[in-house]
Motif scaffolding. Structure first.
Motif, PDB file in Angstrom:
ATOM      1  N   LEU A  17      81.268  36.563  74.860  1.00  0.00           N
ATOM      2  CA  LEU A  17      81.654  35.256  74.341  1.00  0.00           C
ATOM      3  C   LEU A  17      82.680  35.434  73.237  1.00  0.00           C
ATOM      4  CD1 LEU A  17      78.075  33.736  73.912  1.00  0.00           C
ATOM      5  CD2 LEU A  17      79.600  33.521  75.886  1.00  0.00           C
ATOM      6  N   ARG A  18      83.717  34.628  73.282  1.00  0.00           N
ATOM      7  CA  ARG A  18      84.711  34.658  72.213  1.00  0.00           C
ATOM      8  C   ARG A  18      84.233  33.801  71.052  1.00  0.00           C
ATOM      9  NH1 ARG A  18      89.708  36.836  73.672  1.00  0.00           N
ATOM     10  NH2 ARG A  18      89.930  36.780  71.435  1.00  0.00           N
ATOM     11  N   ARG A  19      84.903  33.910  69.938  1.00  0.00           N
ATOM     12  CA  ARG A  19      84.493  33.263  68.689  1.00  0.00           C
ATOM     13  C   ARG A  19      84.215  31.764  68.837  1.00  0.00           C
ATOM     14  NH1 ARG A  19      85.035  35.199  63.856  1.00  0.00           N
ATOM     15  NH2 ARG A  19      86.562  36.706  64.546  1.00  0.00           N
ATOM     16  N   GLY A  20      85.082  31.040  69.494  1.00  0.00           N
ATOM     17  CA  GLY A  20      84.898  29.593  69.629  1.00  0.00           C
ATOM     18  C   GLY A  20      83.607  29.226  70.336  1.00  0.00           C
ATOM     19  N   GLU A  21      83.270  29.972  71.367  1.00  0.00           N
ATOM     20  CA  GLU A  21      82.034  29.721  72.103  1.00  0.00           C
ATOM     21  C   GLU A  21      80.810  30.048  71.239  1.00  0.00           C
ATOM     22  OE1 GLU A  21      79.619  28.542  75.274  1.00  0.00           O
ATOM     23  OE2 GLU A  21      81.763  28.251  74.970  1.00  0.00           O
ATOM     24  N   VAL A  22      80.880  31.132  70.479  1.00  0.00           N
ATOM     25  CA  VAL A  22      79.779  31.502  69.585  1.00  0.00           C
ATOM     26  C   VAL A  22      79.581  30.419  68.526  1.00  0.00           C
ATOM     27  CG1 VAL A  22      79.016  33.166  67.829  1.00  0.00           C
ATOM     28  CG2 VAL A  22      80.016  33.973  69.978  1.00  0.00           C
ATOM     29  N   LEU A  23      80.662  29.968  67.930  1.00  0.00           N
ATOM     30  CA  LEU A  23      80.575  28.921  66.907  1.00  0.00           C
ATOM     31  C   LEU A  23      79.983  27.640  67.477  1.00  0.00           C
ATOM     32  CD1 LEU A  23      83.980  29.449  65.063  1.00  0.00           C
ATOM     33  CD2 LEU A  23      81.692  30.126  64.277  1.00  0.00           C
ATOM     34  N   ALA A  24      80.391  27.276  68.695  1.00  0.00           N
ATOM     35  CA  ALA A  24      79.874  26.058  69.329  1.00  0.00           C
ATOM     36  C   ALA A  24      78.385  26.200  69.644  1.00  0.00           C
ATOM     37  CB  ALA A  24      80.657  25.757  70.603  1.00  0.00           C
ATOM     38  N   ARG A  25      77.981  27.345  70.166  1.00  0.00           N
ATOM     39  CA  ARG A  25      76.569  27.550  70.509  1.00  0.00           C
ATOM     40  C   ARG A  25      75.670  27.566  69.289  1.00  0.00           C
ATOM     41  NH1 ARG A  25      75.540  31.555  75.541  1.00  0.00           N
ATOM     42  NH2 ARG A  25      77.124  30.701  76.923  1.00  0.00           N
ATOM     43  N   CYS A  26      76.154  28.142  68.217  1.00  0.00           N
ATOM     44  CA  CYS A  26      75.325  28.304  67.025  1.00  0.00           C
ATOM     45  C   CYS A  26      75.472  27.150  66.045  1.00  0.00           C
ATOM     46  CB  CYS A  26      75.659  29.617  66.334  1.00  0.00           C
ATOM     47  SG  CYS A  26      75.283  31.036  67.385  1.00  0.00           S
ATOM     48  N   ALA A  27      76.449  26.318  66.259  1.00  0.00           N
ATOM     49  CA  ALA A  27      76.671  25.115  65.446  1.00  0.00           C
ATOM     50  C   ALA A  27      76.866  25.423  63.967  1.00  0.00           C
ATOM     51  CB  ALA A  27      75.536  24.111  65.650  1.00  0.00           C
ATOM     52  N   PHE A  28      77.683  26.434  63.676  1.00  0.00           N
ATOM     53  CA  PHE A  28      78.059  26.651  62.295  1.00  0.00           C
ATOM     54  C   PHE A  28      79.529  27.014  62.183  1.00  0.00           C
ATOM     55  CE2 PHE A  28      77.552  31.041  63.203  1.00  0.00           C
ATOM     56  CZ  PHE A  28      76.230  31.359  63.465  1.00  0.00           C
ATOM     57  N   SER A  29      80.003  27.101  60.946  1.00  0.00           N
ATOM     58  CA  SER A  29      81.424  27.321  60.696  1.00  0.00           C
ATOM     59  C   SER A  29      81.796  28.797  60.782  1.00  0.00           C
ATOM     60  CB  SER A  29      81.789  26.803  59.301  1.00  0.00           C
ATOM     61  OG  SER A  29      81.191  27.627  58.322  1.00  0.00           O
ATOM     62  N   ASN A  30      83.095  29.037  60.830  1.00  0.00           N
ATOM     63  CA  ASN A  30      83.619  30.405  60.865  1.00  0.00           C
ATOM     64  C   ASN A  30      83.207  31.174  59.619  1.00  0.00           C
ATOM     65  OD1 ASN A  30      85.154  32.343  62.297  1.00  0.00           O
ATOM     66  ND2 ASN A  30      86.867  32.005  60.901  1.00  0.00           N
ATOM     67  N   SER A  31      83.222  30.505  58.438  1.00  0.00           N
ATOM     68  CA  SER A  31      82.823  31.213  57.214  1.00  0.00           C
ATOM     69  C   SER A  31      81.348  31.580  57.229  1.00  0.00           C
ATOM     70  CB  SER A  31      83.076  30.428  55.945  1.00  0.00           C
ATOM     71  OG  SER A  31      83.638  29.218  56.137  1.00  0.00           O
ATOM     72  N   THR A  32      80.511  30.706  57.797  1.00  0.00           N
ATOM     73  CA  THR A  32      79.090  31.023  57.915  1.00  0.00           C
ATOM     74  C   THR A  32      78.899  32.203  58.866  1.00  0.00           C
ATOM     75  OG1 THR A  32      78.435  28.754  57.429  1.00  0.00           O
ATOM     76  CG2 THR A  32      76.829  30.122  58.583  1.00  0.00           C
ATOM     77  N   LEU A  33      79.648  32.222  59.951  1.00  0.00           N
ATOM     78  CA  LEU A  33      79.583  33.337  60.898  1.00  0.00           C
ATOM     79  C   LEU A  33      79.894  34.654  60.187  1.00  0.00           C
ATOM     80  CD1 LEU A  33      79.398  34.467  63.823  1.00  0.00           C
ATOM     81  CD2 LEU A  33      81.843  33.942  64.031  1.00  0.00           C
ATOM     82  N   HIS A  34      80.978  34.683  59.422  1.00  0.00           N
ATOM     83  CA  HIS A  34      81.365  35.902  58.692  1.00  0.00           C
ATOM     84  C   HIS A  34      80.297  36.318  57.681  1.00  0.00           C
ATOM     85  CE1 HIS A  34      85.322  36.750  60.250  1.00  0.00           C
ATOM     86  NE2 HIS A  34      85.563  35.457  60.248  1.00  0.00           N
ATOM     87  N   ARG A  35      79.741  35.343  56.966  1.00  0.00           N
ATOM     88  CA  ARG A  35      78.716  35.630  55.961  1.00  0.00           C
ATOM     89  C   ARG A  35      77.468  36.226  56.614  1.00  0.00           C
ATOM     90  NH1 ARG A  35      74.626  32.619  54.656  1.00  0.00           N
ATOM     91  NH2 ARG A  35      75.544  30.706  55.449  1.00  0.00           N
ATOM     92  N   LEU A  36      77.036  35.655  57.742  1.00  0.00           N
ATOM     93  CA  LEU A  36      75.839  36.148  58.428  1.00  0.00           C
ATOM     94  C   LEU A  36      76.046  37.548  59.008  1.00  0.00           C
ATOM     95  CD1 LEU A  36      74.674  32.896  60.239  1.00  0.00           C
ATOM     96  CD2 LEU A  36      73.568  34.028  58.297  1.00  0.00           C
ATOM     97  N   ILE A  37      77.235  37.810  59.540  1.00  0.00           N
ATOM     98  CA  ILE A  37      77.535  39.147  60.066  1.00  0.00           C
ATOM     99  C   ILE A  37      77.521  40.158  58.924  1.00  0.00           C
ATOM    100  CG2 ILE A  37      79.315  40.606  61.102  1.00  0.00           C
ATOM    101  CD1 ILE A  37      80.149  38.083  62.734  1.00  0.00           C
ATOM    102  N   LYS A  38      78.180  39.816  57.821  1.00  0.00           N
ATOM    103  CA  LYS A  38      78.268  40.730  56.675  1.00  0.00           C
ATOM    104  C   LYS A  38      76.887  41.045  56.101  1.00  0.00           C
ATOM    105  CE  LYS A  38      80.650  41.438  52.331  1.00  0.00           C
ATOM    106  NZ  LYS A  38      81.645  40.953  51.395  1.00  0.00           N
ATOM    107  N   SER A  39      75.988  40.056  56.114  1.00  0.00           N
ATOM    108  CA  SER A  39      74.645  40.272  55.567  1.00  0.00           C
ATOM    109  C   SER A  39      73.705  40.943  56.570  1.00  0.00           C
ATOM    110  CB  SER A  39      74.047  38.946  55.099  1.00  0.00           C
ATOM    111  OG  SER A  39      73.773  38.115  56.222  1.00  0.00           O
ATOM    112  N   GLY A  40      74.175  41.119  57.805  1.00  0.00           N
ATOM    113  CA  GLY A  40      73.347  41.752  58.830  1.00  0.00           C
ATOM    114  C   GLY A  40      72.383  40.794  59.506  1.00  0.00           C
ATOM    115  N   ASP A  41      72.575  39.493  59.294  1.00  0.00           N
ATOM    116  CA  ASP A  41      71.693  38.474  59.857  1.00  0.00           C
ATOM    117  C   ASP A  41      72.204  37.873  61.161  1.00  0.00           C
ATOM    118  OD1 ASP A  41      69.822  38.709  57.792  1.00  0.00           O
ATOM    119  OD2 ASP A  41      71.001  37.387  56.505  1.00  0.00           O
ATOM    120  N   PHE A  42      73.254  38.442  61.722  1.00  0.00           N
ATOM    121  CA  PHE A  42      73.828  37.946  62.971  1.00  0.00           C
ATOM    122  C   PHE A  42      74.398  39.147  63.725  1.00  0.00           C
ATOM    123  CE2 PHE A  42      76.851  35.702  65.709  1.00  0.00           C
ATOM    124  CZ  PHE A  42      76.075  34.631  66.110  1.00  0.00           C
ATOM    125  N   PRO A  43      74.319  39.130  65.054  1.00  0.00           N
ATOM    126  CA  PRO A  43      74.851  40.263  65.822  1.00  0.00           C
ATOM    127  C   PRO A  43      76.341  40.487  65.548  1.00  0.00           C
ATOM    128  CG  PRO A  43      73.592  38.785  67.243  1.00  0.00           C
ATOM    129  CD  PRO A  43      73.737  38.098  65.920  1.00  0.00           C
TER     130      PRO A  43
END
Length: 80
Positions: A17-43
């Motif tokens: 899945l590309r970024r847009g699809e991940v954001l749509a499925r998870c219903a959060f923003s790009n900055s939230t995605l980056h924060r969760l990845i950096k903290s180890g809370d997202f694949p």
């Protein structure tokens, strides 16, 4: 149109899945995605090229299912 690709390794086929699809499925923003990845809370994403990344669909689905399970457990604990 979804940006889904298939990749085969040994015995398994992975849907990417590309970024847009991940954001749509998870219903959060790009900055939230980056924060969760950096903290180890997202694949973490898989690097496809110098400027392209994708996520393994099954990992994203598992992450979503875990959030649902956690929410349901919290709700049932609150009712006791």
């Amino acid at each position: 149109m979804a940006n889904i690709s298939s990749v085969s390794t040994s015995c398994e086929t992975y849907q990417l899945l590309r970024r847009g699809e991940v954001l749509a499925r998870c219903a959060f923003s790009n900055s939230t995605l980056h924060r969760l990845i950096k903290s180890g809370d997202f694949p973490p994403p898989i690097q496809l090229g110098s400027r392209a990344v994708a996520w393994i669909e099954s990992e994203i689905n598992s992450w979503i299912e875990q959030r649902i399970e956690n929410a349901r457990c919290s709700e049932s604990d609150a009712l006791v």
